[in-house]
Design an enzyme around this catalytic site. Structure first.
Site, PDB file in Angstrom:
ATOM      1  N   GLU A 170       0.837  -1.203   0.000  1.00  0.00           N
ATOM      2  CA  GLU A 170       0.000   0.000   0.000  1.00  0.00           C
ATOM      3  C   GLU A 170       0.869   1.248   0.000  1.00  0.00           C
ATOM      4  OE1 GLU A 170      -3.019  -0.424   2.988  1.00  0.00           O
ATOM      5  OE2 GLU A 170      -3.743  -2.296   2.118  1.00  0.00           O
ATOM      6  N   HIS A 442     -18.423  -9.342   5.372  1.00  0.00           N
ATOM      7  CA  HIS A 442     -17.086  -8.816   5.655  1.00  0.00           C
ATOM      8  C   HIS A 442     -16.431  -9.616   6.770  1.00  0.00           C
ATOM      9  CE1 HIS A 442     -14.230  -5.570   7.298  1.00  0.00           C
ATOM     10  NE2 HIS A 442     -13.737  -5.987   6.156  1.00  0.00           N
ATOM     11  N   HIS A 443     -15.238 -10.142   6.517  1.00  0.00           N
ATOM     12  CA  HIS A 443     -14.434 -10.838   7.526  1.00  0.00           C
ATOM     13  C   HIS A 443     -13.083 -10.170   7.635  1.00  0.00           C
ATOM     14  CE1 HIS A 443     -16.668 -14.936   6.746  1.00  0.00           C
ATOM     15  NE2 HIS A 443     -17.386 -14.106   7.490  1.00  0.00           N
ATOM     16  N   GLU A 537      -9.141   3.898  -0.493  1.00  0.00           N
ATOM     17  CA  GLU A 537      -9.137   4.302   0.920  1.00  0.00           C
ATOM     18  C   GLU A 537      -8.055   5.358   1.207  1.00  0.00           C
ATOM     19  OE1 GLU A 537      -8.455   0.784   3.252  1.00  0.00           O
ATOM     20  OE2 GLU A 537      -6.535   0.363   2.331  1.00  0.00           O
TER      21      GLU A 537
HETATM   22  C1  NOJ Z   1      -8.526  -2.270   5.209  1.00  0.00           C
HETATM   23  C2  NOJ Z   1      -9.334  -2.477   3.986  1.00  0.00           C
HETATM   24  O1  NOJ Z   1      -8.610  -2.190   2.832  1.00  0.00           O
HETATM   25  C3  NOJ Z   1     -10.562  -1.619   4.095  1.00  0.00           C
HETATM   26  O2  NOJ Z   1     -11.309  -1.671   2.905  1.00  0.00           O
HETATM   27  C4  NOJ Z   1     -11.356  -2.080   5.284  1.00  0.00           C
HETATM   28  O3  NOJ Z   1     -12.471  -1.243   5.432  1.00  0.00           O
HETATM   29  C5  NOJ Z   1     -10.530  -2.037   6.547  1.00  0.00           C
HETATM   30  N1  NOJ Z   1      -9.287  -2.698   6.349  1.00  0.00           N
HETATM   31  C6  NOJ Z   1     -11.235  -2.685   7.734  1.00  0.00           C
HETATM   32  O4  NOJ Z   1     -11.373  -4.049   7.492  1.00  0.00           O
HETATM   33 CA    CA Z   2      -6.099  -1.920   2.684  1.00  0.00          CA
END
Ligand code: NOJ
Ligand code: CA
Length: 730
Positions: A170, A442-443, A537
């Site tokens: 990242e 979501h996990h 993000e």
């Molecule tokens: C990082 C992920 O890339 C993001 O999409 C997610 O919301 C958070 N972790 C929490 O799981």
């Molecule tokens: Ca991420």
């Protein structure tokens, strides 16, 4: 083991059209050497192949020889040709041709009586090769100290690179010459990432895109990485003294292996493979018969060919899932962006600094009032998805455990089955299904991989019970068990285990922070997405450069689709939150990403209320397909611009996207791919005059006209902008 004659051979093999040639031999010390040319131009200069094994204290007598580097002779060479056309379950094109010439060289190490095989597949657009270790008396169990595959470059190429790291990708891509990597390394690393493990001042990740001074595009990556550690590349430059120097920093920065390699360094501008270690510092535990992943070198003198290249998929095994009818392309929105931006929370309460799942009565704790995954909000997202033809709604923070999930050493973080009290799992799934929408599970594992494996059966059974068919997994933070890394052999085995278990339950996987893809989605097409790079993000964490999305298709996307989560319309986050960060893209540029960032899984990531403000532009996201019968890359230059036209699966409709960097771009598109004699309703979503990713991102125009094959569209992209076009057959 066969008694093989010790004869020295040297093999040359050409690609089907003759453009690429590989020469293979062993040198006078018995080291295997290969070289590669494209249209007679050097791509890989003579480079060694081999592996160093580690001393295995359990090895039986006479079996502790660690040299798989030299002392070899070629015992046998076989050539063959292969040509097939296969149909991916989802993809950029309806069919893919897999056409190569193969050279399989069996090598014998006389001193140890060990035999290995090096297999080359030579395609018109690149080469894949791997080591194979047949079952034999003299080599059964072995430990890898390091793989020493060399890629000697013919010059000081320009490279688009990420710092080599055992735990994260990242980071922003750096664009420098090879000779500048060392001086740029420190500033290239964002040390604030949740787990950073840099290993060398010249270590970079794959897929690595390069361009030579005379215009050759060269890409090094790997294919079919399974039961093996992810490969990085360590550049030997004129300052290199030994492999693996320590750079330090980060939460689990690596202490290098104490003993530098005994073998001589290759010439400067040579990359040498550097595998991700496990918690013991070793790079792999193997048992014959076995093989390494394919090492890939793609090449062309036209950047568009790099994007249309299928070498990595072709080097993976065919689909292993018999009934694939449950795997489908998916457009989704999600209760997500508002947490990433910081307006709401994944956790339910702020009252406890730490929680133990079995020691808390959730019905008696005080809610923080910011928990987003609540019944009312999730219903609002479901309504939005239903109204706009989106297939699924991702809901993060639905399950207990988020109060202290980011604690680095917490083992039992989540149980993946217990909802918070304000998330009625039965009611919400029924509500969604009644509207033709699914909830996307979501996990987040918080990188506690053993905890996830312990719970996975119940977690997938719960999904089956309520009708979820896709899960976004996540691996934030350092790996538990401690000391292991995100890209090690054992973690790569974990990710694949999850994909295979999911397939048994008819569940699609979208894994975040997992290892970078190497085309395994051909074999396991329920692996519909990965993050494994800097996604949208980061627009909430300070932003990514405007050229970021003009590089990713050349690098990260070579191994498989990315869940980039595009579609931010309100780029200045302070317009609706306290977050000062902003996305470096225009609104029309955001639409382009649905084409240029190929994925069968596409998110509309912004908030419903932000889309409602720009409903005419949102029409493109409603209309755009995410599975294709054909794709034509019309324009491309790494880091500058990408323009692609795609034909929607099972229709005569086309969509075109163009995305550019901070300098703007003018695209001239000849519509010669449309059906002759047919008319198309053409809608163009473009940057308006004066649009700019920083000062005027929401200036767009929408125009309509009727077009036919052969017409020309001239479209202007603003700095950090782009365009999107839909062509609906009349
Ligand atoms: C990082 C992920 O890339 C993001 O999409 C997610 O919301 C958070 N972790 C929490 O799981
Ligand atoms: Ca991420």
């Amino acid at each position: 083991m066969l008694a093989l004659p010790m004869i020295a051979l040297a093999g040359n093999i050409k690609s089907p059209n003759g453009n690429i040639e590989v020469k293979f031999s062993v040198d006078n010390t018995g080291r295997p050497v290969y070289e590669m040319t494209y249209k007679g131009r050097e791509v890989i200069k003579p480079s060694h192949l081999g592996l160093e094994l580690a001393k295995d204290k359990h090895a039986s007598k006479g079996m502790d020889e660690t040299n798989l580097i030299d002392g070899f002779s070629i015992a046998k060479e076989e050539t063959s040709t292969f040509d097939e056309t296969w149909r991916p379950v989802w993809g950029e094109t309806a069919t893919i041709r897999n056409h190569y010439n193969e050279l399989a060289a069996t090598l014998l190490q006389a001193d140890t009586k060990r035999e290995i095989l090096i297999r080359f597949r030579v395609y018109d657009d690149g080469v894949g090769f791997r080591y194979e270790f047949p079952q034999q008396q003299a080599l059964n169990y072995f430990l890898i100290q390091e793989e020493r595959t060399e890629f000697a470059m013919a010059g000081d190429h320009k490279a688009w690179w990420l710092p080599g790291d055992y735990d994260t990708q990242e980071q922003e891509t750096q664009e420098t010459r090879l000779s500048e990597i060392r001086e740029c390394m420190k500033k290239a690393v964002n040390w604030n990432n949740s787990s950073v493990a840099i290993f060398s001042e010249t270590g970079v990740q794959t897929s690595l895109q390069m361009k030579s001074q005379d215009g050759l595009y060269i890409n090094i990556h790997e294919a079919a990485c399974q039961d093996y550690a992810t490969m990085h590349l360590e550049l030997v430059d004129d300052q290199t003294k030994a492999f693996t120097t320590k750079l330090g920093g980060g939460s689990n920065a690596y202490t290098p292996s104490p003993k530098p390699s005994a073998y001589p360094l290759p010439q400067p501008f040579t990359f040498v493979s550097h595998l991700t270690p496990d918690a013991t510092g070793l790079k792999g535990a193997m048992q014959t018969p076995c093989e390494t992943p394919w090492r890939t070198v793609m090449v062309s003198d036209d950047a568009r060919d790099m994007l249309a290249n299928n070498l990595i998929l072709n080097l993976n095994e065919p689909c292993k899932i018999e009934d694939t009818s449950w795997i489908h392309p998916t457009k989704y929105c999600g209760v997500w962006w508002e947490m990433i931006v910081g307006k709401s929370s994944w956790n339910y309460t702020d009252d406890f600094p730490s929680i133990k799942l079995d020691k808390i009565d959730w019905n008696s704790v005080k809610p923080n009032g910011r928990h987003a995954a609540n019944n009312e909000k999730v219903k609002r997202y479901i309504d939005f998805a239903a109204k706009n033809g989106l297939d699924e709604v991702l809901v993060e923070g639905w399950n207990v455990g988020w109060e202290d999930w980011a604690n680095m050493w917490k083992r039992d973080v989540f149980d993946f089955v217990t909802p918070y009290p304000d998330f009625d799992i039965k009611m919400l799934n029924e509500y969604a299904h009644s509207k033709g929408v699914k909830i996307l599970m979501h996990h987040e594992t918080s990188s506690s991989s053993q905890n996830y494996e312990r719970h996975i059966k119940e977690a997938f059974e719960l999904m089956n019970k309520y009708g979820y068919d896709a899960v976004k997994t996540g691996y934030v933070g350092d790996i538990i068990p401690r000391g292991d890394h995100h890209y090690s052999q054992s973690m790569n085995n974990h990710y694949l285990y999850v994909v295979k278990e999911a397939a048994k339950h008819h569940i699609m996987i979208n894994a975040h922070e997992a290892t970078r893809p190497t085309g395994l989605c051909r074999t396991w097409p329920n692996l519909v997405g990965n993050e494994s790079a800097r996604g949208t993000e980061y627009e909430a964490f300070g932003g990514s450069n405007p050229d970021h999305t003009c590089i990713l298709p050349f690098t990260r996307l070579q191994g498989g689709p990315m869940d980039y989560t595009p579609g931010i319309f309100v780029t200045k986050l302070s317009e609706w939150s306290d977050n000062p960060s902003w996305a470096r893209i225009t609104l029309a540029g955001s639409l382009a990403l649905y084409l240029t960032m190929y994925s069968p899984l596409q998110m509309a990531a912004d908030l419903p209320e932000n889309y409602e403000k720009f409903d005419d532009a949102f029409q493109f996201i409603r209309d755009v397909a995410c599975d294709w019968d054909d794709s034509k890359y019309l324009e491309a230059e790494p880091g500058d611009y990408i323009t692609v036209a795609r034909k929607a699966k099972g229709t005569d409709n086309w969509f075109i996207g163009g995305k550019c960097d901070e300098n703007g771009h003018t695209s001239v598109i000849k519509l010669d791919f449309l059906d002759k004699g047919r008319k198309y309703e053409c809608t163009i979503y473009a940057d308006a005059k004066g649009a700019h990713y920083e000062t005027n991102p929401q200036a767009y125009t929408i125009s309509k006209r009727v077009v036919k094959a052969g017409d020309i569209l001239k479209l202007k992209e603003a700095p950090g902008g782009g365009f999107a076009v839909s062509l609906i057959a009349k």
